[in-house]
Motif scaffolding. Sequence first.
Motif, PDB file in Angstrom:
ATOM      1  N   GLY A 164      25.260   7.701 -25.682  1.00  0.00           N
ATOM      2  CA  GLY A 164      24.111   7.128 -26.374  1.00  0.00           C
ATOM      3  C   GLY A 164      24.531   6.115 -27.407  1.00  0.00           C
ATOM      4  O   GLY A 164      25.731   5.938 -27.683  1.00  0.00           O
ATOM      5  N   ALA A 165      23.567   5.458 -27.997  1.00  0.00           N
ATOM      6  CA  ALA A 165      23.851   4.410 -28.976  1.00  0.00           C
ATOM      7  C   ALA A 165      24.393   4.975 -30.280  1.00  0.00           C
ATOM      8  O   ALA A 165      25.146   4.312 -30.992  1.00  0.00           O
ATOM      9  CB  ALA A 165      22.593   3.585 -29.240  1.00  0.00           C
ATOM     10  N   GLY A 166      24.018   6.194 -30.612  1.00  0.00           N
ATOM     11  CA  GLY A 166      24.460   6.807 -31.854  1.00  0.00           C
ATOM     12  C   GLY A 166      25.695   7.674 -31.643  1.00  0.00           C
ATOM     13  O   GLY A 166      25.775   8.445 -30.695  1.00  0.00           O
ATOM     14  N   GLY A 167      26.676   7.547 -32.513  1.00  0.00           N
ATOM     15  CA  GLY A 167      27.856   8.399 -32.437  1.00  0.00           C
ATOM     16  C   GLY A 167      28.853   7.963 -31.382  1.00  0.00           C
ATOM     17  O   GLY A 167      28.682   6.957 -30.692  1.00  0.00           O
ATOM     18  N   LYS A 168      29.914   8.768 -31.256  1.00  0.00           N
ATOM     19  CA  LYS A 168      30.969   8.462 -30.293  1.00  0.00           C
ATOM     20  C   LYS A 168      30.545   8.885 -28.882  1.00  0.00           C
ATOM     21  O   LYS A 168      29.808   9.846 -28.704  1.00  0.00           O
ATOM     22  CB  LYS A 168      32.256   9.199 -30.672  1.00  0.00           C
ATOM     23  N   CYS A 169      31.044   8.150 -27.895  1.00  0.00           N
ATOM     24  CA  CYS A 169      30.807   8.533 -26.505  1.00  0.00           C
ATOM     25  C   CYS A 169      31.801   7.798 -25.618  1.00  0.00           C
ATOM     26  O   CYS A 169      32.445   6.831 -26.045  1.00  0.00           O
ATOM     27  CB  CYS A 169      29.367   8.244 -26.068  1.00  0.00           C
ATOM     28  N   LYS A 210      31.550   3.817 -25.169  1.00  0.00           N
ATOM     29  CA  LYS A 210      31.977   3.081 -26.355  1.00  0.00           C
ATOM     30  C   LYS A 210      33.501   3.088 -26.492  1.00  0.00           C
ATOM     31  O   LYS A 210      34.115   2.080 -26.835  1.00  0.00           O
ATOM     32  CB  LYS A 210      31.337   3.678 -27.606  1.00  0.00           C
ATOM     33  N   THR A 232      21.339   9.813 -23.497  1.00  0.00           N
ATOM     34  CA  THR A 232      20.619  10.706 -24.396  1.00  0.00           C
ATOM     35  C   THR A 232      19.121  10.396 -24.422  1.00  0.00           C
ATOM     36  O   THR A 232      18.302  11.308 -24.572  1.00  0.00           O
ATOM     37  CB  THR A 232      21.189  10.618 -25.820  1.00  0.00           C
ATOM     38  N   VAL A 265      23.544   0.814 -25.621  1.00  0.00           N
ATOM     39  CA  VAL A 265      24.646   1.739 -25.933  1.00  0.00           C
ATOM     40  C   VAL A 265      25.857   0.962 -26.420  1.00  0.00           C
ATOM     41  O   VAL A 265      26.457   1.299 -27.454  1.00  0.00           O
ATOM     42  CB  VAL A 265      25.017   2.578 -24.694  1.00  0.00           C
ATOM     43  N   GLY A 286      25.394  -0.452 -29.824  1.00  0.00           N
ATOM     44  CA  GLY A 286      25.162   0.505 -30.895  1.00  0.00           C
ATOM     45  C   GLY A 286      26.391   0.812 -31.716  1.00  0.00           C
ATOM     46  O   GLY A 286      27.507   0.516 -31.341  1.00  0.00           O
TER      47      GLY A 286
END
Length: 248
Positions: free
Chosen positions: A118-123, A126, A151, A245, A248
């Motif tokens: 997702g765009a928020g946080g680590k994944c 990214k 997400t 994503v 973000g």
Amino acid sequence: MLDVTDPARVHAAVAGHDVVVNCAAWTAVDAAESHEGEAFVVNAVGPANLARAARASGARLVQVSTDYVFEGNAARPYPEDAPVAPRSAYGRTKAAGEWAVRAETDDHLVVRTAWLYGAGGKCFPKTMARLGAERDSVTVVDDQLGQPTWTVDLAALIVRLVAADAPSGTYHGTSSGEVSWFGFAQEVMRSAGLGTRVESTTSASFAAPAPRPAYSVLGHAALRSAGVEPIGDWAERWAVASGPVLAG
């Protein structure tokens, strides 16, 4: 922010609500191997607290769970009623959380998901895009299969399940189709406009405290039975998600 391990705070927070979605979890998979007790408090005791509070207030509880409750050695998508056989501390504590929710309230939806981004946080996307911008090549495992899931799509699915008044039970909230981490990394590089070479390797090359499931593909029969359409194919959804994503 709610501390789900505090029963009094949980009861106060849940009171007056119709639906409660538990997104809280200990998700540090490797750290759980040496801190299983702490992970159990968050992943099992917390859901038990929420389930008791939801039952007391007449709310429906949505418990977000994981593919790690399965052994991960199947050859076809796991049905919702497949026996759980977690191989990691994280998987054991999440399976215990599922059990606690089912034991404490009849009005529940257990929604298992996997390979979230997702765009928020680590994944994963990214991380791949960052490494791709720094290196000429990256090495990614090609012997773990799963369903990359946005997400945003998971959240929308939970809303659709609640709106449909789906029967209490277990559902799988993942994208359709399947791909390896290697294949997903290739798509990420293309989406990011990077010419980085993606090389394949095996899980044995990456030693980690917690074992990773080799096969994390989940079936969606329960969703269809409830009249709820599963999330679309992972590649189609990534095509839509990649812009927000990666930005973000």
